[in-house]
Structure formats: C-alpha cells, structure tokens
Write an enzyme that holds these catalytic residues in place. Structure first.
Site, PDB file in Angstrom:
ATOM      1  N   ASP A 195      41.625  43.914  31.880  1.00  0.00           N
ATOM      2  CA  ASP A 195      41.366  42.925  32.992  1.00  0.00           C
ATOM      3  C   ASP A 195      39.914  43.059  33.662  1.00  0.00           C
ATOM      4  O   ASP A 195      39.808  44.141  33.970  1.00  0.00           O
ATOM      5  CB  ASP A 195      42.693  43.283  33.844  1.00  0.00           C
ATOM      6  CG  ASP A 195      42.535  41.921  35.060  1.00  0.00           C
ATOM      7  OD1 ASP A 195      43.087  40.832  34.958  1.00  0.00           O
ATOM      8  OD2 ASP A 195      41.756  42.240  36.266  1.00  0.00           O
ATOM      9  N   ASN A 203      34.304  34.734  41.407  1.00  0.00           N
ATOM     10  CA  ASN A 203      34.751  33.196  41.521  1.00  0.00           C
ATOM     11  C   ASN A 203      34.298  32.930  42.927  1.00  0.00           C
ATOM     12  O   ASN A 203      33.589  31.837  43.214  1.00  0.00           O
ATOM     13  CB  ASN A 203      36.010  32.787  41.177  1.00  0.00           C
ATOM     14  CG  ASN A 203      36.446  32.607  39.833  1.00  0.00           C
ATOM     15  OD1 ASN A 203      35.332  32.272  39.053  1.00  0.00           O
ATOM     16  ND2 ASN A 203      37.429  33.009  39.304  1.00  0.00           N
ATOM     17  N   ASP A 212      33.228  31.804  34.720  1.00  0.00           N
ATOM     18  CA  ASP A 212      33.509  31.490  33.168  1.00  0.00           C
ATOM     19  C   ASP A 212      32.291  32.127  32.283  1.00  0.00           C
ATOM     20  O   ASP A 212      32.673  32.683  31.060  1.00  0.00           O
ATOM     21  CB  ASP A 212      33.424  29.929  32.697  1.00  0.00           C
ATOM     22  CG  ASP A 212      34.471  29.191  33.197  1.00  0.00           C
ATOM     23  OD1 ASP A 212      35.541  29.761  33.680  1.00  0.00           O
ATOM     24  OD2 ASP A 212      34.653  28.116  33.299  1.00  0.00           O
ATOM     25  N   GLU A 238      41.161  35.961  33.255  1.00  0.00           N
ATOM     26  CA  GLU A 238      40.342  37.107  33.219  1.00  0.00           C
ATOM     27  C   GLU A 238      40.889  38.323  32.143  1.00  0.00           C
ATOM     28  O   GLU A 238      40.327  39.430  32.172  1.00  0.00           O
ATOM     29  CB  GLU A 238      39.642  37.410  34.318  1.00  0.00           C
ATOM     30  CG  GLU A 238      40.741  38.460  35.349  1.00  0.00           C
ATOM     31  CD  GLU A 238      41.438  37.542  36.135  1.00  0.00           C
ATOM     32  OE1 GLU A 238      41.931  37.902  37.261  1.00  0.00           O
ATOM     33  OE2 GLU A 238      41.714  36.165  35.821  1.00  0.00           O
TER      34      GLU A 238
END
Length: 332
Positions: A195, A203, A212, A238
């Site tokens: 992760d 973000n 992204d 993610e």
C-alpha cells in the site's frame, strides 16, 4: 500420427472456448494426445508471461505409464537456453527442427519464439502433420494472450483484481506447480499486499491526475523489480498484490524489502519521495482467498503502525487475531 485429420476446426473451437490458463493447458494436452497418440512421448515448454525475458518452463508432458523412462527424460530434461537460441535463428517458415533424439516445433507469438513442443523421435511427425500441429499451437498462444489482456488493469497494465482471486485459487490447488518445479530447489508460494503510504495526502495536495501518475510509477517499479514469472496485481486504488515463489520466508522478506527500498529511493515527479508498506503470508494449507488476504492485510497494518515504509510477515505477528481499529492514527 494417422489421427491427424480434419479435426482442426473442433480443436480450434475447443481452445478458444477456454476461459482460464489451467483449462487451456488441459485442453491443449488433450488435443496433443489425440494428435500424437497416447504412446507418444512429448513435452511442452512455454513462457506463460508471453515475454522473451522469461525462459520457457516445462508446462506439461505426456503422462502414459507405459512410456519408457529414458524417452521421458530426453524430453523433460532439455537444456533450454541453447536450444532456444538455435530456434531463434530459424526462418519464420521453418516448422520443425530435427535433433538427435528429438523433433522440436517452435512456438511463436508476434514473431518471437516463446517456447517449443519437444517430441521424442520414436514417433516421427510426417510433414502433413506439421501444419496441423503448428495451427493448434498458434491458436493456444493467441487464446492465452486474449485471456491475459482481458485481465489487465487499464491504468497500470498490471493484472487486475479478478485475476488475483483466480490465481490464488489455482496456486493453492496446485495448478501452478509448473513454475515451482522448474527449479532444482524446493520453493513455496508467498502473497504480499503493498500500500502506498499516506496516499490521501498526494491526492489532496497535488490532485488525482498526479495521484494516478504516482500509482502508475509505483506499478512500473514493482513490475520491473520482480521476476517475469512472478505475478503483480493492482489490487485496488493505491493497493497492490504480489504473488511469487521463494525458497523460504527469509528469502521472501529479503526480496520484498529490496523492492520497498527501490521505491523509497526513487524521486517521483512533483511529489518527491514516496514509500510503501507491505505485509505478506505464505500460501500454505488449503484456505479461502479472503483468509490469505486477511492475514497479509494484518501484517500490512502492523507495518503501518510501526512507522510505515517497512515489510512485515504474518508469521511474526504477536497477536494474529488483532483487528484493524486504528483510533485517531491515520495509517493509510
């Protein structure tokens, strides 16, 4: 070889109707038995990743109990690399290479030699059979490619979540034993969940387009730092999953930590440094996919609690029954 006839259409339909790698292999083996005869000694070597970076592995071989051991050894203990180099030098229209004890049919995809069918010379393949055999092998390769492309995540080009579930089921059931048995050393399968640490901050501070890009670069680093025969998935958002064979847990830990270090040392455009946390578990004992994921997820949670940017094995957890209640700590 008299069994080679006008059954090509039925064999083609049989191959393209398969919806998993395992059933596709089984279908090809059944067809080869019909084509070559039950007494024929053969072995099929192929790079399941459809990449020349992976040395073709022994995928399956003829299984008749009446087969002579020396014939089986001849087709199952081939020195693959030098033979592969020889096949690469053949013209595209060459369908058969005859050796001392073997007849070799190269298997190509997009012009690249990705494997071969080795047939012991006790069963001479007539020229009339070359075309049918090569057609069947060509259909197999293209169906395998179709299955793989349908299971790819569009952003990262990694395998997707649906494929992850199927692959874990196959491995636990022993259907991917060809990859492990290709090594002289006994290996076990491991599954890791990775992760991206504090991805929400990426973000929030840089926007989802940059987010992204971070996911894409992490995916590329994971793919390039694992072996071609390992499986790397985009598990969701993610999160990533890696399924790979190793000699033992220590080697698995070393491999995962090495990849973690590569990502931590990489400078990401605009964002700077990004780290990942991982948890992993050995795929042993028959169990449900959700059970293995839960174990790896607990180990991942421990990595987050311990400060992120680290790898934890499920076997090292003191409390293997703990839940994920995090209180006010932002772990992910």
């Amino acid at each position: 070889m008299e069994k080679i006839s006008s059954c090509g259409y039925e064999w083609t339909i049989g191959l393209i109707s398969q919806n998993s790698e395992h059933t596709l292999d089984s279908c090809l083996a059944k067809i080869l038995n019909q084509l070559l005869g039950e007494s024929c000694v053969y072995a099929f070597y192929f790079s399941k990743s459809l990449s020349i970076r992976q040395t073709p592995c022994l995928t399956f071989a003829s299984m008749g109990e009446q087969l002579k051991n020396e014939h089986k050894i001849a087709v199952e203990e081939i020195d693959v690399p030098p033979l592969l180099e020889r096949l690469k030098k053949l013209n595209q229209d060459v369908q058969l290479l005859s050796l001392a004890q073997l007849q070799i049919l190269p298997v190509r995809y997009q012009g690249l030699v990705l494997g071969f069918l080795a047939v012991h010379d006790q069963s001479i393949i007539p020229s009339s059979g070359h075309t049918v055999l090569n057609h069947v092998l060509n259909v197999y390769v293209h169906q395998l490619a179709t299955l793989q492309y349908a299971r790819v995540d569009p952003l990262t080009q990694l395998l997707n979540r649906q494929t992850f579930d199927e692959k874990i089921i196959d491995i636990v059931a022993g259907k991917d034993a060809w990859l492990v048995r290709d090594s002289e050393q006994k290996k076990s399968w491991y599954m890791a969940i990775a992760d991206i640490d504090l991805f929400k901050h990426v973000n929030d501070n840089y926007g989802h387009v940059i987010g992204d890009e971070v996911i894409l670069l992490v995916a590329q680093l994971l793919k390039s730092n694992f072996r071609v025969g390992d499986y790397v998935f985009r598990y969701g958002g993610e999160e990533f999953a890696i399924v790979f064979p190793c000699r033992d847990e220590g080697e698995a830990m070393q491999k995962l930590d090495s990849v973690r270090g590569v990502i931590a040392d990489t400078r990401f455009p605009q964002v700077g440094n990004v780290t990942i946390s991982m948890g992993f578990v050995e795929l042993k004992d028959a169990g449900q996919v959700a059970e293995f994921v839960n174990r790896a997820d607990r180990a991942l949670y421990q990595s987050k609690q311990d400060g992120r940017n680290r790898v934890t094995a499920f076997s090292n957890l003191k409390d293997k029954g703990c839940d994920h209640s995090s209180g006010d700590i932002e772990l992910f």
